[in-house]
Design a protein around this motif. Structure first.
Motif, PDB file in Angstrom:
ATOM      1  N   SER A 196       8.856   2.102  -6.518  1.00  0.00           N
ATOM      2  CA  SER A 196       9.630   2.444  -5.324  1.00  0.00           C
ATOM      3  C   SER A 196       8.781   3.256  -4.348  1.00  0.00           C
ATOM      4  CB  SER A 196      10.904   3.199  -5.703  1.00  0.00           C
ATOM      5  OG  SER A 196      10.574   4.405  -6.341  1.00  0.00           O
TER       6      SER A 196
ATOM      7  N   GLY B  48       5.805   2.473  -3.821  1.00  0.00           N
ATOM      8  CA  GLY B  48       4.871   1.508  -3.273  1.00  0.00           C
ATOM      9  C   GLY B  48       3.446   1.648  -3.790  1.00  0.00           C
TER      10      GLY B  48
ATOM     11  N   ASP C 125       2.800  -2.795  -7.376  1.00  0.00           N
ATOM     12  CA  ASP C 125       3.737  -3.881  -7.086  1.00  0.00           C
ATOM     13  C   ASP C 125       4.369  -4.415  -8.364  1.00  0.00           C
ATOM     14  OD1 ASP C 125       3.030  -3.705  -4.415  1.00  0.00           O
ATOM     15  OD2 ASP C 125       1.284  -4.997  -4.752  1.00  0.00           O
TER      16      ASP C 125
END
Lengths: 305, 387
Positions: free
Chosen positions: A156, A158, A161
């Motif tokens: 979350s 980032g 992935d």
């Protein structure tokens, strides 16, 4: 009167007090040890219990004692056992080192804070023990799994992935062991560092020593007994660790605890399992004796001061 | 899970376990075989109103135990275990204090030889006629003449899988065949998705040998080597080797294929349904055939309350009681009279009660000899650890 009567047969209050720990060791260490030792010289068979008796009476006159050393020879013949011992020692060694690197600064910081805060910090170190060890290891499964707390947080944010596989890896085992045993490193280190005479550091500063110099030349050498105590308290249980590698680790991780389990439960070979346990014990006695000598050296040093 | 105690020092824990048995070893060991078939003690009227039961976790409907106590006044002390090995170790050490235990038939077979159990008194098992004769015949391969045990549940060892994930990777995946797991060509595709295998050497060996068209109960070194080669070839693609952790892992999508026990996979299916995240778990009995295993009620030779034990087992053999249990645990009962009373959704689930053509391909997992067991477990360690 009783005391006098006892004294006449050579029993004083002092011997009674020292007898308690000896009795404890006899009951919970020596007797089980002798039983395991006995079984390790036996041979497996399908019966209750699943091994041959060591002693047998022939014609009710001759006591026959059969000692079977094959179990120990077996440990040497098959390289599985050596590799498992060595790998366990390696895993325990690395975990101990990480515990030391994390635990030392923590213990140092706790020892240097105000006494009121100190107690709160110490309480926080001990607090995890109020929850079951097993539950805490299970909690790590929830943190480390693919859709667990850590991976979800990283995704979350980032940073990644795809989830990184952390569960069922050696990394997870080290996390588990370091997490579980860290308090055993911090507490003896704290006890040692807290006793440290601060005037020694002042003297070092007065003589022109910089803080890191006085740390390396005064604090660190004086804390060696604490380091040894902490390292042994982490290392010894970590060598025989079974739960953490089983729950968090890759099934391919070879640990002596797992080998012992297989011998005892899967092979139903109590004699070989006992031989593995005795050999493990001998492996562990060596560091304990080293610890004993270090302790003696410390109390000797104390007298000189 | 196999761990109930903190085994920081595994050696000490083992030492403690051995204490209980050491003292009786001198007199008991040689006489063990003779004690095997000791006649069951007659139900002395003085028997305390207690029965000590040691069963698998989540294996009966708790309401059934309450009903038993209400009807008979016999209090049930109910303990649970989760691996045959743990039960066996306690039984072999002796003096467990349990009146009824529930080992799997392949373990029971060896335990009978070690003299662990008493023969059951059929005159007290008035519900015997309810039992399924086919199951009785199959069990007799483990317990000759069905003298020592009564079936509680039976099931199969098969493949559980996350339908969506597997189909997304390979729509033609052979989900009805052992090839899915034992053929590196297929297994490799599911490496990242996650494959789990039971930590049960003897069962996995049997599965591999069946897949290779060999006798699943073979004890030849050649077949063992063949199986080892197969297992080693797929080892890089297997993430978990464990007998219970896969239930949760399968349910929450952590892994997508598990070689597991029928009821456990179905438990994972139900948990996934409850979680409501759209994970659909399915269970297949491989077409090459698989193990049919049995969990059996048996009474230890030194049970303190053998009379109550018989009463308890006889109660469990009532059709409505066996049906309740089958509904509760998603395993099949070996009680023929009970099957009709089992909920339709469970009874018609081919994962629980396989149809006749699949049943024909099921085989028993017979106990191995001591030397072969050691070879097998050594092979298993090489498979799991590469050593």
């Amino acid at each position: 009167m009783i005391a006098r009567a006892l004294k006449r047969v050579g029993i004083t209050g002092r011997t009674l007090v020292t007898a308690v720990p000896y009795f404890w060791l006899l009951l919970f260490f020596l007797i089980p040890f002798v039983i395991v030792l006995k079984i390790s010289f036996s041979d497996a068979q399908i019966s209750m219990p699943p091994y041959q008796p060591l002693f047998a009476w022939i014609d009710e006159k001759v006591l026959q004692v059969q000692l079977n050393f094959a179990n120990y020879a077996f440990l040497v013949e098959d390289n599985l056992y050596w590799k498992a011992y060595l790998n366990s020692i390696f895993v325990a060694g690395v975990s101990t080192l990480i515990c030391l690197l994390i635990g030392y600064p923590m213990a140092y910081a706790i020892a240097r804070t105000r006494p009121s805060t100190r107690n709160v910090l110490l309480l926080l170190v001990v607090l995890p023990f109020w929850t079951s060890f097993l539950l805490r290891v299970y909690a790590w499964i929830g943190i480390l799994k693919n859709n667990g707390l850590l991976n979800n947080a990283l995704m979350s944010l980032g940073i990644i992935d795809e989830p990184i596989r952390m569960l069922q890896t050696d990394f997870a085992v080290y996390v588990g062991i370091v997490y579980s045993y860290l308090p055993f490193m911090i507490l003896p280190l704290y006890a040692n560092l807290e006793k440290l005479d601060l005037t020694l550091l002042e003297a070092a500063a007065d003589l022109g020593s910089r803080p890191w110099e006085s740390f390396l030349k005064v604090t660190l050498p004086l804390s060696v007994p604490g380091i040894i105590a902490g390292c042994l308290l982490v290392f010894i249980p970590a060598v025989g660790e079974f739960v953490i590698p089983t729950l968090l680790g890759d099934p391919g991780m070879l640990m002596i605890g797992k080998v012992l389990w297989t011998e005892f439960f899967n092979n139903r070979d109590w004699p070989v399992a006992s031989a593995v346990a005795i050999a493990l014990l001998l492996f562990l006695v060596i560091p304990i004796m080293y610890y004993q000598r270090a302790q003696d050296a410390e109390s000797g040093g104390g007298l000189h001061r | 899970m196999n761990i109930s105690i903190r085994t920081g020092l595994a050696s000490l824990a083992i030492a403690a376990t051995l204490v209980g048995c050491g003292k009786k070893s001198e007199d008991a060991a040689p006489a063990a075989a003779g004690a095997t078939d000791a006649a069951p003690a007659a139900a002395a009227p003085a028997e305390e109103k207690v029965v000590n039961v040691y069963n698998w976790s989540d294996y009966v409907d708790p309401a059934v135990l309450e009903q038993f106590t209400a009807e008979t006044g016999i209090k049930v002390n109910y303990d649970v275990f989760d691996s045959n090995e743990v039960l066996e170790t306690k039984l072999l050490a002796g003096k467990t204090g349990y009146d009824v235990v529930v080992p799997s038939a392949s373990f029971l077979e060896r335990q009978i030889k070690a003299g662990v159990f008493q023969k059951l008194d059929r005159s007290k098992l008035t519900n015997w006629s309810n039992l399924d004769t086919e199951i009785l015949e199959r069990v007799a391969l483990h317990d000759p003449g069905n003298e020592h045990s009564v079936n509680h549940m039976w099931g199969t060892t098969g493949i559980g899988f996350n339908e969506a994930k597997v189909m997304a990777i390979d729509p033609n995946a052979p989900v009805d065949s052992w090839s899915l797991v034992f053929d590196p060509k297929h297994a490799a595709k599911f490496k990242d998705c996650g494959i789990s295998v039971l930590d049960a050497p003897s069962e996995i060996l049997a599965a591999v040998l069946t897949w290779k068209g060999k006798d699943p109960n073979s004890q030849s070194a050649e077949d063992l080597k063949l199986a080892e080669d197969v297992l080693v070839s797929v080892r890089p693609y297997i993430r978990m080797i464990h007998s219970s952790n896969y239930i949760d892992a399968l349910a929450n999508g952590e892994i997508c294929i598990a070689v597991g026990w029928s009821g456990d996979v179905l438990q994972a299916r139900d948990r996934a349904e409850e979680a409501g995240q759209g994970v659909v778990i399915r269970y297949n009995v491989p077409k090459e055939g698989t193990i049919m295993w049995f969990d059996m009620y048996a009474v230890p030779a030194d049970a303190p309350h053998p009379g109550n034990a018989h009463e308890f087992i006889n109660f469990m053999m009532r059709p409505e009681v066996a049906a309740k249990n089958s509904n509760f645990v998603n395993f099949a009962t070996g009680n023929a009279a009970a099957v009709a009373l089992v909920d339709e959704s469970v009874r018609n689930d081919p994962g629980v009660y396989p149809p006749a053509e699949i049943k024909a391909k099921l085989f028993p997992d017979l106990a191995e000899g001591e030397e072969f067991t050691r070879q097998l477990n050594r092979t298993w360690t090489r498979f799991t650890t590469g050593q």
